[in-house]
Scaffold this motif. Sequence first.
Motif, PDB file in Angstrom:
ATOM      1  N   CYS A 125       0.834  -1.215   0.000  1.00 43.60           N
ATOM      2  CA  CYS A 125       0.000   0.000   0.000  1.00 43.60           C
ATOM      3  C   CYS A 125       0.864   1.258   0.000  1.00 43.60           C
ATOM      4  O   CYS A 125       0.540   2.243  -0.658  1.00 43.60           O
ATOM      5  CB  CYS A 125      -0.940   0.009   1.207  1.00 43.60           C
ATOM      6  SG  CYS A 125      -2.219  -1.260   1.105  1.00 43.60           S
ATOM      7  N   SER A 126       1.966   1.210   0.723  1.00 43.34           N
ATOM      8  CA  SER A 126       2.882   2.344   0.771  1.00 43.34           C
ATOM      9  C   SER A 126       3.546   2.562  -0.587  1.00 43.34           C
ATOM     10  O   SER A 126       3.662   3.699  -1.047  1.00 43.34           O
ATOM     11  CB  SER A 126       3.932   2.118   1.852  1.00 43.34           C
ATOM     12  OG  SER A 126       4.831   3.189   1.898  1.00 43.34           O
ATOM     13  N   ILE A 163      -1.472   4.582   1.114  1.00 44.75           N
ATOM     14  CA  ILE A 163      -1.553   4.280   2.549  1.00 44.75           C
ATOM     15  C   ILE A 163      -2.228   5.409   3.339  1.00 44.75           C
ATOM     16  O   ILE A 163      -2.842   5.171   4.371  1.00 44.75           O
ATOM     17  CB  ILE A 163      -0.158   3.947   3.122  1.00 44.75           C
ATOM     18  CG1 ILE A 163      -0.311   3.228   4.462  1.00 44.75           C
ATOM     19  CG2 ILE A 163       0.702   5.186   3.268  1.00 44.75           C
ATOM     20  CD1 ILE A 163       0.877   2.423   4.865  1.00 44.75           C
ATOM     21  N   GLU A 164      -2.150   6.630   2.842  1.00 45.74           N
ATOM     22  CA  GLU A 164      -2.782   7.766   3.528  1.00 45.74           C
ATOM     23  C   GLU A 164      -4.173   8.079   2.979  1.00 45.74           C
ATOM     24  O   GLU A 164      -4.869   8.927   3.523  1.00 45.74           O
ATOM     25  CB  GLU A 164      -1.896   9.011   3.415  1.00 45.74           C
ATOM     26  CG  GLU A 164      -0.564   8.880   4.121  1.00 45.74           C
ATOM     27  CD  GLU A 164      -0.702   8.651   5.619  1.00 45.74           C
ATOM     28  OE1 GLU A 164      -1.617   9.240   6.241  1.00 45.74           O
ATOM     29  OE2 GLU A 164       0.100   7.878   6.168  1.00 45.74           O
ATOM     30  N   ASP A 165      -4.575   7.407   1.913  1.00 41.70           N
ATOM     31  CA  ASP A 165      -5.899   7.618   1.319  1.00 41.70           C
ATOM     32  C   ASP A 165      -6.912   6.713   2.028  1.00 41.70           C
ATOM     33  O   ASP A 165      -7.026   5.531   1.723  1.00 41.70           O
ATOM     34  CB  ASP A 165      -5.846   7.318  -0.180  1.00 41.70           C
ATOM     35  CG  ASP A 165      -7.157   7.617  -0.884  1.00 41.70           C
ATOM     36  OD1 ASP A 165      -8.094   8.120  -0.223  1.00 41.70           O
ATOM     37  OD2 ASP A 165      -7.241   7.347  -2.101  1.00 41.70           O
ATOM     38  N   ASP A 166      -7.642   7.291   2.983  1.00 46.11           N
ATOM     39  CA  ASP A 166      -8.559   6.503   3.811  1.00 46.11           C
ATOM     40  C   ASP A 166      -9.634   5.795   2.991  1.00 46.11           C
ATOM     41  O   ASP A 166      -9.952   4.635   3.254  1.00 46.11           O
ATOM     42  CB  ASP A 166      -9.220   7.397   4.868  1.00 46.11           C
ATOM     43  CG  ASP A 166      -8.250   7.818   5.959  1.00 46.11           C
ATOM     44  OD1 ASP A 166      -7.145   7.254   6.023  1.00 46.11           O
ATOM     45  OD2 ASP A 166      -8.614   8.717   6.748  1.00 46.11           O
ATOM     46  N   MET A 220      -8.130   2.792   1.168  1.00 48.50           N
ATOM     47  CA  MET A 220      -7.760   1.763   2.139  1.00 48.50           C
ATOM     48  C   MET A 220      -9.010   1.063   2.692  1.00 48.50           C
ATOM     49  O   MET A 220      -9.007  -0.164   2.867  1.00 48.50           O
ATOM     50  CB  MET A 220      -6.947   2.368   3.285  1.00 48.50           C
ATOM     51  CG  MET A 220      -5.551   2.833   2.881  1.00 48.50           C
ATOM     52  SD  MET A 220      -4.472   1.486   2.372  1.00 48.50           S
ATOM     53  CE  MET A 220      -4.204   0.665   3.923  1.00 48.50           C
ATOM     54  N   SER A 269       2.717   0.577  14.922  1.00 51.89           N
ATOM     55  CA  SER A 269       2.221   1.684  14.102  1.00 51.89           C
ATOM     56  C   SER A 269       1.269   1.177  13.012  1.00 51.89           C
ATOM     57  O   SER A 269       0.269   1.816  12.707  1.00 51.89           O
ATOM     58  CB  SER A 269       3.375   2.460  13.471  1.00 51.89           C
ATOM     59  OG  SER A 269       4.100   1.632  12.589  1.00 51.89           O
ATOM     60  N   ARG A 289      -2.791   2.068  12.668  1.00 55.15           N
ATOM     61  CA  ARG A 289      -3.385   2.552  11.413  1.00 55.15           C
ATOM     62  C   ARG A 289      -4.560   1.641  11.004  1.00 55.15           C
ATOM     63  O   ARG A 289      -5.605   2.128  10.577  1.00 55.15           O
ATOM     64  CB  ARG A 289      -2.309   2.587  10.317  1.00 55.15           C
ATOM     65  CG  ARG A 289      -2.804   2.958   8.948  1.00 55.15           C
ATOM     66  CD  ARG A 289      -3.116   4.424   8.850  1.00 55.15           C
ATOM     67  NE  ARG A 289      -3.463   4.763   7.483  1.00 55.15           N
ATOM     68  CZ  ARG A 289      -4.492   5.504   7.148  1.00 55.15           C
ATOM     69  NH1 ARG A 289      -5.229   6.045   8.083  1.00 55.15           N
ATOM     70  NH2 ARG A 289      -4.768   5.758   5.888  1.00 55.15           N
ATOM     71  N   GLU A 308      -7.544   2.344  13.248  1.00 56.30           N
ATOM     72  CA  GLU A 308      -8.120   3.639  12.869  1.00 56.30           C
ATOM     73  C   GLU A 308      -9.011   3.482  11.635  1.00 56.30           C
ATOM     74  O   GLU A 308     -10.131   3.999  11.593  1.00 56.30           O
ATOM     75  CB  GLU A 308      -6.978   4.622  12.591  1.00 56.30           C
ATOM     76  CG  GLU A 308      -7.396   5.979  12.090  1.00 56.30           C
ATOM     77  CD  GLU A 308      -6.188   6.829  11.725  1.00 56.30           C
ATOM     78  OE1 GLU A 308      -6.205   7.413  10.634  1.00 56.30           O
ATOM     79  OE2 GLU A 308      -5.229   6.886  12.528  1.00 56.30           O
ATOM     80  N   LEU A 309      -8.525   2.733  10.655  1.00 55.70           N
ATOM     81  CA  LEU A 309      -9.314   2.491   9.447  1.00 55.70           C
ATOM     82  C   LEU A 309     -10.552   1.648   9.748  1.00 55.70           C
ATOM     83  O   LEU A 309     -11.617   1.878   9.176  1.00 55.70           O
ATOM     84  CB  LEU A 309      -8.453   1.805   8.376  1.00 55.70           C
ATOM     85  CG  LEU A 309      -7.387   2.685   7.725  1.00 55.70           C
ATOM     86  CD1 LEU A 309      -6.438   1.841   6.880  1.00 55.70           C
ATOM     87  CD2 LEU A 309      -8.019   3.777   6.887  1.00 55.70           C
ATOM     88  N   LYS A 367     -13.198   3.942  11.188  1.00 57.22           N
ATOM     89  CA  LYS A 367     -13.801   4.751  10.129  1.00 57.22           C
ATOM     90  C   LYS A 367     -14.722   3.909   9.254  1.00 57.22           C
ATOM     91  O   LYS A 367     -15.773   4.380   8.812  1.00 57.22           O
ATOM     92  CB  LYS A 367     -12.717   5.407   9.266  1.00 57.22           C
ATOM     93  CG  LYS A 367     -11.979   6.519   9.979  1.00 57.22           C
ATOM     94  CD  LYS A 367     -10.942   7.149   9.080  1.00 57.22           C
ATOM     95  CE  LYS A 367     -10.207   8.266   9.820  1.00 57.22           C
ATOM     96  NZ  LYS A 367      -9.212   8.916   8.974  1.00 57.22           N
TER      97      LYS A 367
END
Length: 183
Positions: A31-32, A37-40, A43, A67, A71, A74-75, A78
């Motif tokens: 994903c990175s 990886i930062e696109d919620d 993801m 970490s 993440r 957190e996903l 959401k």
Amino acid sequence: MGKLGEFIIKRIEEKKTQRWIISSDDFFVLCSDMGIIEDDDTMMDIMDYLEEKKIDVNFHNATSAQSLYRRWRELEKKLKLREMLKGSKTEVQQMIEKVETIKVQDRPNWLEMYRDDEDNPGVRIPDDENPFQRITDMLTQKLKDKVENEPGITLEEIQQEVENEMTHSDNPIVDQMIRHFNR
């Protein structure tokens, strides 16, 4: 193990499902590398796909497990929130729609005299326009409405009052007026 235990094991074997496992390091490195990886949203779509295809992400032997797991959690939160809100309008969405339907009226000419000259120095108020006329007209109309709607004496009440005064009077002129009025 008794017959009950064997029965339960047999039923469990029938209900088993196969799930595939992918290492969290592999998943997050991919994903990175893809830059998502930062696109919620993306993801969460991938997480939906993994759940649909019964693929688990294993965090046990990951080098940066804390970490990555943070993440992932957190996903997941959401994703749960997105599922809860799917198909229903929130109060905020309803308020936004309500505000968007409001149409602001055009600025009346009489407000121009209160405009700051720095905003628009070229605007002038016409000399023939009385800025207080609208206020005067509004107050006049309000007073007219109040007077017209005020309870007052009617024509029938005036006639009744005159007849009462005349009948209690011993004046022959008044008697003559009553006879003339009643014809």
